[in-house]
Scaffold this active site. Structure first.
Site, PDB file in Angstrom:
ATOM      1  CD  GLU A 244      -2.424  -1.320   2.691  1.00 42.52           C
ATOM      2  OE1 GLU A 244      -2.056  -0.697   3.627  1.00 42.52           O
ATOM      3  OE2 GLU A 244      -3.223  -2.422   2.927  1.00 42.52           O
ATOM      4  CE  LYS A 246       6.333   5.142   6.454  1.00 39.29           C
ATOM      5  NZ  LYS A 246       5.412   6.284   7.112  1.00 39.29           N
ATOM      6  NE  ARG A 405       8.058   0.930  16.286  1.00 37.72           N
ATOM      7  CZ  ARG A 405       7.763   1.817  15.635  1.00 37.72           C
ATOM      8  NH1 ARG A 405       7.622   1.879  14.303  1.00 37.72           N
ATOM      9  NH2 ARG A 405       7.129   3.025  16.302  1.00 37.72           N
ATOM     10  CE  LYS A 411       9.030   2.845   9.853  1.00 36.86           C
ATOM     11  NZ  LYS A 411       8.436   3.818  10.800  1.00 36.86           N
TER      12      LYS A 411
END
Lengths: 547, 247
Positions: A244, A246, A405, A411
């Site tokens: 997706e 960011k 996390r 990311k």
């Protein structure tokens, strides 16, 4: 439980360095606590006052605290500040002041743990023109009745840091062992309920109570977080991945039940009133009761704007008519946690995505599912061209783990190495900047304590230094010479060239060429990088071959 | 139920006595008048006050406990003029106290008494030293000391036959001695205690209006101040815990 017993326990724990021994001590305490005491104890021992999902803050800054202690001890506030400067720690200083105070009193009443919590709740609730006076009144009464050691931990609780090294992990394991339930169940229940205090009560009821927990509407859960990673490693591990954009915006969680809805920020603050356009958009896009996870971005002429623009709106709570201007806010929704009474955090991302697509008519963030490196890399280039920060890569079979996390979300962004760190100190500037703070001491977290890792003085505009001064000036704990110590409350993002081993900082690491990137007002000091994460980054840079 | 009328100045005097120490209190009302006891938030100073029905122009009351916001009362008093007649009116089971003067009518919501600290018990103290002097002289001495220090010692030196007050700042000192002829009364008993001027300043302002204040002292013991208000139809006791200097 008397607050003096709690304080004695803190003293014992502070002297223990081994994790297992700490858990042992905690485990021994939990079973004897009453229904009302257990949740308060669990939160207090972590240095927290309210459940994580609650928006309350006690709102007692160092100034008010010093004033209260000064009154009780019968000395001037300046003299309190001098003692703090000498001791280098507010808790120890308050203990010393109460031990040596000359002013006697007619009587003291022993403080109960629950009574202290009720007082904190009252302080958090008073508002309006009388709030400072009311807060001061309660603080005076607490310290007037406190033994010196109680004063030490009262002060630390009020300032949000107990400094006894008890983190979530320790208390979670202690709860599991005290009530003989699996630790993973405690962890899972905590993710859904967002309050370890309540989870402790459930654990006492047993494993069934823990595994029966559900997410609840209008009770925000922590957002799932992402690590840094690489496209190659994710594809190798998961085969196919979901990619997706960011977005450079602000994370939000949207709760809707019938015609009622709420929007929570990343810090879980209610920001519904600041975002009427987002409310309208999302309410119009679904008829279902949902909890959605997404990112609000600001757009002008079709181009995303830096996230400061979104923040400005998050912060604004009034005068909205003036502010709904040429900048458009768009919610991009990428996850679904709850649908029509059913909790979906344990379902896979693919399942959640399927539900999301079937119930939300619009604003679904585009997603690419692919097992092809070129395709994903092309998607990444496309994201950058459109002005986004990079991409997120997620494991399609992974559950939603609130507040974690983990490795399931990664990311990918251009190689700018940055860290989010808490501002814990400063030095006065020189010359033109003499009336402002010129350089800042930054810290990461380790078991609830702030560990300094760097100073930063470059990258600030004069305007930004003025903003930093305004944000920090009321959080000053102490000053000595040019150096100032703050109650940690401000998070900034700093860039660096390299992480180095360093004996100069107690954490053992330092940043090379640190520079200020931006203020992270969307993040709380609980969200800053941990020492372990910095260690990981250090080792990955040691092992990776630099081009 | 409370239905009373009182001279605005006497009411002001009464509220000032209480507001020197606390911002709210539990006021006991009965056919014997009004009275209250309160302790400041740090448990360092106490006040006990009673005002008899004769201090009022008219007074009818049933026995009850009222939660008074003293800080708010002080603000309302600022609106009154000298010589105003104030009428107080609280219906049976009412929660709003009506204060009427010069055509103004304030309707003040009473505080929930459960949110106010309980009335403290006044400790029984043996304070052998006894001085009687004018409130004005006492207040002047307190003011004089606070110029250079934040604490003051009050004492009796029986050999010299004096009552003394002394204060020490970081660099400066002040001492005031008063002999028998400057005092209304002085007991020849050794006594000396140290007190915070922060508290004394506020008490002193109130006591300055009293023609006579009786001061009871001991060694490193609390001090007690006793004086009348409302032309002798009301009585006040202040009690202040000492500061004990570390050796």
């Amino acid at each position: 439980m008397l607050f003096s017993d709690f304080s004695d326990l803190c003293t014992r724990l502070e002297a223990i360095s081994g994790r297992l021994e700490m858990i042992d001590v905690l485990q021994g305490e939990l079973p004897s606590l009453s229904e009302g005491e257990l949740p308060v104890f669990v939160r207090f021992i972590m240095g927290r006052i309210f459940p994580d999902w609650r928006p309350e803050k006690v709102g007692v800054g160092p100034n008010l605290l010093y004033e209260g202690v000064a009154y009780v001890a019968g000395i001037k506030k300046e003299s309190v500040v001098r003692t703090i400067n000498r001791e280098g720690d507010v808790g120890r200083a308050v203990e010393h002041i109460l031990t040596t105070k000359e002013q006697t009193s007619f009587f003291t009443t022993a403080l109960e743990l629950e009574e202290v919590y009720r007082d904190f709740t009252y302080i958090a609730g008073v508002g309006g023109s009388r709030s400072q006076r009311e807060k001061l009144k309660v603080i005076r009464r607490l310290f007037a009745n406190a033994q010196p050691v109680e004063g030490k931990y009262l002060a630390r609780l009020l300032l949000g840091e107990l400094r006894i090294g008890i983190g979530e992990g320790n208390i979670r394991d202690a709860i599991a062992r005290a009530f003989d339930v699996p630790s993973v169940l405690v962890e899972h229940a905590y993710q859904a309920r967002n309050d370890l205090g309540e989870v402790a009560l459930l654990a006492r009821e047993g494993a069934d109570a823990l595994s029966g927990v559900r997410i609840e509407l209008f009770r925000p859960v922590k957002m799932m977080l992402a690590q840094q990673g690489s496209i190659g490693a994710m594809l190798a591990e998961h085969g196919a991945v979901a990619a997706e954009m960011k977005y450079d915006g602000s994370r939000f969680q949207f709760h809707k039940k019938g015609g009622e809805c709420r929007i929570y920020s990343r810090k879980l603050e209610d920001v519904t009133h600041a975002l009427p356009d987002i409310v309208q958009a999302l309410v119009g896009a679904t008829k279902h009761d949902v909890i959605l996870d997404g990112e609000v971005i600001a757009v002008r002429d079709g181009k995303p704007l830096p996230f400061q623009f979104v923040l400005r709106r998050f912060r604004r709570k009034h005068d909205l008519d003036l502010h709904i201007d040429e900048i458009t806010m768009i919610p991009w929704v990428f996850d679904l946690l709850f649908l029509d009474g059913t909790t979906y955090i344990d379902a896979t991302l693919s399942e959640r995505r399927a539900h999301l697509e079937s119930v939300l008519g619009d604003y679904i963030a585009p997603q690419l599912v692919s097992d092809n490196t070129e395709e994903v890399e092309e998607f990444y280039r496309e994201a950058l061209e459109k002005g986004h920060e990079g991409i997120m890569i997620k494991a399609p079979s992974s559950p939603y783990t609130p507040g974690v996390r983990g490795k399931n979300w990664v990311k990918i962004k251009p190689a700018v190495d940055t860290l989010d760190l808490a501002v814990i100190g400063a030095e006065w500037g020189e010359g033109r900047r003499a009336k402002l703070y010129g350089s800042f001491l930054l810290a990461c977290r380790d078991s609830g304590e702030f560990i300094p890792v760097s100073k930063v003085a470059t990258g600030f505009s004069d305007e930004m230094l003025a903003i930093m001064y305004d944000l920090l000036k009321d959080t000053v704990l102490s000053t000595s010479g040019k150096e100032i110590v703050f109650e940690p409350s401000v998070v900034i993002e700093v860039g660096y060239a390299e992480i180095q081993r360093s004996p100069n900082y107690s954490g053992g690491y330092a940043l090379r060429f640190p520079r200020f990137i931006c203020l992270r007002e969307d993040k709380s000091v609980d969200d800053v990088e941990s020492l372990a994460q910095i260690g990981e980054r250090y080792y990955s840079q040691v092992t990776s071959v630099k081009p | 139920m409370l239905k009373a009328a009182i001279d605005a100045d006497i009411f002001r005097e009464t509220i000032d006595v209480i507001s020197a120490l606390v911002t709210e209190c539990r006021l006991q009302v009965s056919d014997a008048g009004i009275q209250t006891r309160a302790v400041d938030t740090a448990n360092v100073a106490m006040v006990s006050i009673e005002v008899r029905p004769e201090a009022f122009t008219s007074f009818t009351a049933t026995t009850q406990e009222l939660g008074m916001d003293i800080a708010k009362m002080k603000n309302i008093i600022a609106m009154m003029n000298k010589g105003d007649l104030l009428s107080l009116d609280l219906p049976e089971d009412g929660h709003k106290l009506a204060l009427t003067f010069r055509g103004y009518k304030y309707s003040i919501t009473l505080l929930d008494v459960n949110t106010i600290r309980k009335e403290p018990n006044m400790p029984n103290l043996d304070l052998p030293g006894r001085i009687i002097l004018s409130g004005n002289a006492l207040n002047s001495a307190i003011k004089a000391a606070s110029v250079i220090s934040d604490k003051i010692a009050l004492g009796i030196d029986p050999t010299a036959g004096i009552f003394y007050m002394e204060a020490e700042g970081d660099t400066d000192q002040i001492r005031l001695e008063m002999g028998k002829d400057e005092l209304e009364s002085l007991s020849m008993t050794e006594a000396r205690s140290l007190f915070s001027l922060d508290y004394l300043k506020d008490m002193g302002k109130v006591m300055s209006r009293a023609t006579q204040v009786e001061v009871l002292l001991g060694n490193d013991h609390p001090v007690k101040f006793l004086f009348d208000i409302a032309d002798g139809k009301g009585h006040v006791e202040y009690l202040l815990a000492p500061r004990i200097e570390a050796d």
